[in-house]
Design a protein around this motif. Sequence first.
Motif: not given
Length: 348
Positions: A9-12, A16-19, A86-97
């Motif tokens: 599972x990828x989380x990003x 648009x640039x990052x994905x 693979x948790x590729x986003x460090x923003x708090x909302x993404x971390x909680x998700x």
Amino acid sequence: MASASSSLCLLRLSALGDVTHVVPLVRTLQAARPDTPIHWIIDKVGQKLLDGLPGVTFHAYDKKTGMAGVKELRKQLPPGRFEALLQMQVAFRANVLSAFIPAERRIGYDRSRSKDLHGLFINERIPDRPGIHVLDAIGSFCEPLGLRQTDVSWDLAVPQAAYDWAAAQWQDDGRPVLMISPCSSHVRRNWYADRYAEVANHAVTRGWRIVLCGGRSELERSMADAIQAQLDVPALDLVGKDTLKQLPALLARANLVMTPDSGPMHIANAMGTKVLGLHAASNPNRSGPYSDRRYCADRYDDAARKYLGKQAADLKWGTKIEFDDVMELITVEDGIAAFERYVADHLG
């Protein structure tokens, strides 16, 4: 549905640039493990761009939906636990998700790039390699799985209908095309209408066609209008006329795309189009066009000295210098010089 135990599972979620930077990682995983299902939690805009990527099941999450959206997302995921997240986003909302995604291994960023309590939601980290491009940092998420990203390829899922639409926008008369995508989602990274126009006017004297592209926001519309008003020869104005599926095909028709650090910069690069990147607020060596940065106008070091009192080499890697007037450091002459470097290399 089969157990998810051998799935990844990828989380990003964005942007648009990052994905776009994640796609080579997907290709690396697929090449090494062709039978491993890949699920990708992404935002709706990113899914519109990448939908149809072979071998990937997308799960769109809208941050506005809060916990209701999290519960709905959870229902979409296969039963059981993923082999790895693979948790590729460090923003708090993404971390909680990420906490609601069942996985044996939870791979995240190294400590130097962690923030917003990222370390609490992971149990493994990628190697700490300062000084590398964002795409290479994302690519290193395969290393805890025993892999290395040695080849970088995108092969975006662009339907033939998108290529047909792009081909219909202007007749190919042999003139090279300078496409201007003038806006980033970060306003302080944006250059100025009069400066875009001056570079475009110079390109016209060299026999180039000018095409404007961009989204449907009021800012993008007003910027395009301001550029058009200062052009000696009217540009083909396609701002707000394409879809996200058509955008890669449109960028692929250009010889050179002039843009700040933005999603279109990285999509153009993924499509093999050269980019005249405009960098003062961000470091082109970290977030410029990955494949070729020869045609960037780079004033990042000047910005570091002016606004932070340090050389760029002394800043923490990834430092943004997003001050109100930072893009004034990039002159028209810088833009023309970058344009002429492209001409000398490809049309000289």
